[in-house]
Design a protein around this motif. Structure first.
Motif, PDB file in Angstrom:
ATOM      1  N   ILE A   1      13.844  43.392  24.220  1.00  0.00           N
ATOM      2  CA  ILE A   1      14.104  44.586  24.225  1.00  0.00           C
ATOM      3  C   ILE A   1      14.692  44.982  25.666  1.00  0.00           C
ATOM      4  CG2 ILE A   1      11.818  45.528  25.226  1.00  0.00           C
ATOM      5  CD1 ILE A   1      12.271  48.008  23.203  1.00  0.00           C
ATOM      6  N   ASN A   2      15.532  46.062  25.734  1.00  0.00           N
ATOM      7  CA  ASN A   2      16.129  46.491  27.111  1.00  0.00           C
ATOM      8  C   ASN A   2      15.043  47.062  27.881  1.00  0.00           C
ATOM      9  OD1 ASN A   2      17.206  48.349  29.043  1.00  0.00           O
ATOM     10  ND2 ASN A   2      19.215  48.050  27.943  1.00  0.00           N
ATOM     11  N   ILE A   3      14.723  46.404  28.927  1.00  0.00           N
ATOM     12  CA  ILE A   3      13.433  46.673  29.642  1.00  0.00           C
ATOM     13  C   ILE A   3      13.707  48.015  30.398  1.00  0.00           C
ATOM     14  CG2 ILE A   3      14.250  45.457  31.780  1.00  0.00           C
ATOM     15  CD1 ILE A   3      10.841  45.442  30.186  1.00  0.00           C
TER      16      ILE A   3
ATOM     17  N   ALA B   1      15.638  50.705  29.416  1.00  0.00           N
ATOM     18  CA  ALA B   1      15.242  51.822  28.265  1.00  0.00           C
ATOM     19  C   ALA B   1      13.824  51.829  27.973  1.00  0.00           C
ATOM     20  CB  ALA B   1      15.849  51.481  27.155  1.00  0.00           C
ATOM     21  N   PHE B   2      13.209  50.601  28.079  1.00  0.00           N
ATOM     22  CA  PHE B   2      11.532  50.609  27.821  1.00  0.00           C
ATOM     23  C   PHE B   2      10.774  51.315  28.892  1.00  0.00           C
ATOM     24  CE2 PHE B   2       7.436  49.083  27.626  1.00  0.00           C
ATOM     25  CZ  PHE B   2       6.881  49.074  26.223  1.00  0.00           C
ATOM     26  N   LEU B   3      11.104  51.214  30.237  1.00  0.00           N
ATOM     27  CA  LEU B   3      10.767  51.755  31.355  1.00  0.00           C
ATOM     28  C   LEU B   3      10.804  53.235  31.294  1.00  0.00           C
ATOM     29  CD1 LEU B   3       9.112  51.915  33.914  1.00  0.00           C
ATOM     30  CD2 LEU B   3      11.361  51.329  35.170  1.00  0.00           C
ATOM     31  N   GLU B   4      12.021  53.590  30.907  1.00  0.00           N
ATOM     32  CA  GLU B   4      12.674  55.176  30.816  1.00  0.00           C
ATOM     33  C   GLU B   4      11.738  55.681  29.842  1.00  0.00           C
ATOM     34  OE1 GLU B   4      16.817  55.259  30.271  1.00  0.00           O
ATOM     35  OE2 GLU B   4      17.176  54.678  32.267  1.00  0.00           O
ATOM     36  N   LYS B   5      11.548  55.105  28.865  1.00  0.00           N
ATOM     37  CA  LYS B   5      10.709  55.990  27.579  1.00  0.00           C
ATOM     38  C   LYS B   5       9.462  55.907  28.024  1.00  0.00           C
ATOM     39  CE  LYS B   5       9.767  57.557  23.623  1.00  0.00           C
ATOM     40  NZ  LYS B   5      10.057  58.997  23.396  1.00  0.00           N
ATOM     41  N   PHE B   6       8.773  54.693  28.556  1.00  0.00           N
ATOM     42  CA  PHE B   6       7.435  54.840  29.113  1.00  0.00           C
ATOM     43  C   PHE B   6       7.186  55.896  30.073  1.00  0.00           C
ATOM     44  CE2 PHE B   6       4.554  53.650  32.666  1.00  0.00           C
ATOM     45  CZ  PHE B   6       3.461  53.145  32.004  1.00  0.00           C
ATOM     46  N   ASN B   7       7.931  56.351  30.964  1.00  0.00           N
ATOM     47  CA  ASN B   7       7.787  57.231  31.968  1.00  0.00           C
ATOM     48  C   ASN B   7       7.707  58.492  31.119  1.00  0.00           C
ATOM     49  OD1 ASN B   7       7.750  55.541  34.129  1.00  0.00           O
ATOM     50  ND2 ASN B   7       9.955  55.703  34.446  1.00  0.00           N
ATOM     51  N   GLU B   8       8.580  58.822  29.981  1.00  0.00           N
ATOM     52  CA  GLU B   8       8.552  59.920  29.423  1.00  0.00           C
ATOM     53  C   GLU B   8       7.161  60.133  28.640  1.00  0.00           C
ATOM     54  OE1 GLU B   8      11.640  60.122  26.283  1.00  0.00           O
ATOM     55  OE2 GLU B   8      13.109  59.617  27.730  1.00  0.00           O
ATOM     56  N   GLU B   9       6.679  58.999  27.988  1.00  0.00           N
ATOM     57  CA  GLU B   9       5.434  58.843  27.343  1.00  0.00           C
ATOM     58  C   GLU B   9       4.169  59.232  28.162  1.00  0.00           C
ATOM     59  OE1 GLU B   9       4.712  58.963  24.155  1.00  0.00           O
ATOM     60  OE2 GLU B   9       6.735  58.238  23.397  1.00  0.00           O
ATOM     61  N   TYR B  10       4.464  58.826  29.466  1.00  0.00           N
ATOM     62  CA  TYR B  10       3.455  58.861  30.586  1.00  0.00           C
ATOM     63  C   TYR B  10       3.354  60.335  30.840  1.00  0.00           C
ATOM     64  CZ  TYR B  10       0.557  58.275  34.702  1.00  0.00           C
ATOM     65  OH  TYR B  10      -0.501  58.447  35.561  1.00  0.00           O
ATOM     66  N   GLY B  11       4.551  60.980  31.082  1.00  0.00           N
ATOM     67  CA  GLY B  11       4.490  62.691  31.572  1.00  0.00           C
ATOM     68  C   GLY B  11       4.063  63.295  30.466  1.00  0.00           C
ATOM     69  N   PHE B  12       4.317  62.999  29.358  1.00  0.00           N
ATOM     70  CA  PHE B  12       3.713  63.557  28.051  1.00  0.00           C
ATOM     71  C   PHE B  12       2.164  63.513  28.258  1.00  0.00           C
ATOM     72  CE2 PHE B  12       2.153  63.831  23.743  1.00  0.00           C
ATOM     73  CZ  PHE B  12       2.382  65.018  23.243  1.00  0.00           C
ATOM     74  N   LEU B  13       1.617  62.341  28.387  1.00  0.00           N
ATOM     75  CA  LEU B  13       0.295  62.356  28.214  1.00  0.00           C
ATOM     76  C   LEU B  13      -0.294  63.135  29.609  1.00  0.00           C
ATOM     77  CD1 LEU B  13      -0.115  58.670  27.518  1.00  0.00           C
ATOM     78  CD2 LEU B  13      -0.951  60.262  26.185  1.00  0.00           C
TER      79      LEU B  13
ATOM     80  N   GLU C   1       6.478  40.894  32.551  1.00  0.00           N
ATOM     81  CA  GLU C   1       8.139  41.149  32.865  1.00  0.00           C
ATOM     82  C   GLU C   1       8.242  42.818  32.940  1.00  0.00           C
ATOM     83  OE1 GLU C   1      12.632  41.493  30.751  1.00  0.00           O
ATOM     84  OE2 GLU C   1      10.903  40.344  29.514  1.00  0.00           O
ATOM     85  N   PHE C   2       7.537  43.517  32.218  1.00  0.00           N
ATOM     86  CA  PHE C   2       7.525  44.918  32.497  1.00  0.00           C
ATOM     87  C   PHE C   2       6.766  45.101  33.689  1.00  0.00           C
ATOM     88  CE2 PHE C   2       5.263  48.984  31.740  1.00  0.00           C
ATOM     89  CZ  PHE C   2       6.582  49.738  31.692  1.00  0.00           C
ATOM     90  N   ASN C   3       5.781  44.760  33.963  1.00  0.00           N
ATOM     91  CA  ASN C   3       4.839  45.009  35.406  1.00  0.00           C
ATOM     92  C   ASN C   3       5.933  44.648  36.383  1.00  0.00           C
ATOM     93  OD1 ASN C   3       2.793  45.793  33.972  1.00  0.00           O
ATOM     94  ND2 ASN C   3       1.568  44.058  34.317  1.00  0.00           N
ATOM     95  N   ASN C   4       6.535  43.472  36.437  1.00  0.00           N
ATOM     96  CA  ASN C   4       7.425  43.156  37.446  1.00  0.00           C
ATOM     97  C   ASN C   4       8.760  44.043  37.651  1.00  0.00           C
ATOM     98  OD1 ASN C   4       5.982  40.837  38.283  1.00  0.00           O
ATOM     99  ND2 ASN C   4       6.982  39.545  36.803  1.00  0.00           N
TER     100      ASN C   4
ATOM    101  N   SER D   1       7.264  53.823  19.634  1.00  0.00           N
ATOM    102  CA  SER D   1       8.377  54.759  19.224  1.00  0.00           C
ATOM    103  C   SER D   1       9.790  53.964  19.362  1.00  0.00           C
ATOM    104  CB  SER D   1       8.450  55.803  20.746  1.00  0.00           C
ATOM    105  OG  SER D   1       8.690  55.222  21.953  1.00  0.00           O
ATOM    106  N   MET D   2       9.635  52.681  20.285  1.00  0.00           N
ATOM    107  CA  MET D   2      10.950  51.936  20.118  1.00  0.00           C
ATOM    108  C   MET D   2      11.020  50.821  19.041  1.00  0.00           C
ATOM    109  SD  MET D   2      11.614  51.467  24.312  1.00  0.00           S
ATOM    110  CE  MET D   2      13.414  51.268  24.117  1.00  0.00           C
ATOM    111  N   GLU D   3       9.857  51.097  18.254  1.00  0.00           N
ATOM    112  CA  GLU D   3       9.577  50.364  16.903  1.00  0.00           C
ATOM    113  C   GLU D   3       9.499  48.775  17.200  1.00  0.00           C
ATOM    114  OE1 GLU D   3      13.009  51.266  14.125  1.00  0.00           O
ATOM    115  OE2 GLU D   3      12.091  53.199  13.979  1.00  0.00           O
ATOM    116  N   VAL D   4       8.795  48.495  18.336  1.00  0.00           N
ATOM    117  CA  VAL D   4       8.442  47.151  18.676  1.00  0.00           C
ATOM    118  C   VAL D   4       7.094  47.023  18.132  1.00  0.00           C
ATOM    119  CG1 VAL D   4       7.787  45.475  20.532  1.00  0.00           C
ATOM    120  CG2 VAL D   4       9.692  47.431  20.798  1.00  0.00           C
ATOM    121  N   ALA D   5       6.376  47.500  17.902  1.00  0.00           N
ATOM    122  CA  ALA D   5       4.726  47.443  17.574  1.00  0.00           C
ATOM    123  C   ALA D   5       4.560  48.324  16.275  1.00  0.00           C
ATOM    124  CB  ALA D   5       3.730  47.594  18.430  1.00  0.00           C
TER     125      ALA D   5
END
Length: 82
Positions: free
Chosen positions: A8-10, A12-24, A54-57, A78-82
């Motif tokens: 996956i595009n890491i 884009a994944f981080l950007e979505k993670f930040n959105e989800e974190y902000g929502f929470l 990889e994500f943590n790094n 949300s990115m349909e990975v899991a």
């Protein structure tokens, strides 16, 4: 447990993670699916160590809080990975 490959595009994944974190954060973690995502997080992370590392790094930080784990799992969903 098998370490499964995730491609996956890491960025884009981080950007979505930040959105989800902000929502929470904005909702004081009082959102549907929070408990289920947290429970699934440990197992998912254990079986996908390469991707988590990889994500943590890329992020420059580890997943160290319940909210971060839930945001990670919501992002995967949300990115349909899991």
């Amino acid at each position: 447990m098998e370490n499964k490959i995730i491609n996956i595009n890491i960025k884009a994944f981080l950007e979505k993670f930040n959105e989800e974190y902000g929502f929470l954060y904005d909702n004081y973690d009082q959102v549907a699916g929070y408990t289920e995502a947290l429970e699934a997080g440990d197992s998912f992370i254990e079986s996908h160590l390469d991707f988590v590392k990889e994500f943590n790094n890329y992020r420059g930080d580890i997943l160290s809080s319940d909210r971060e784990v839930v945001a990670f799992m919501f992002t995967l969903e949300s990115m349909e990975v899991a």
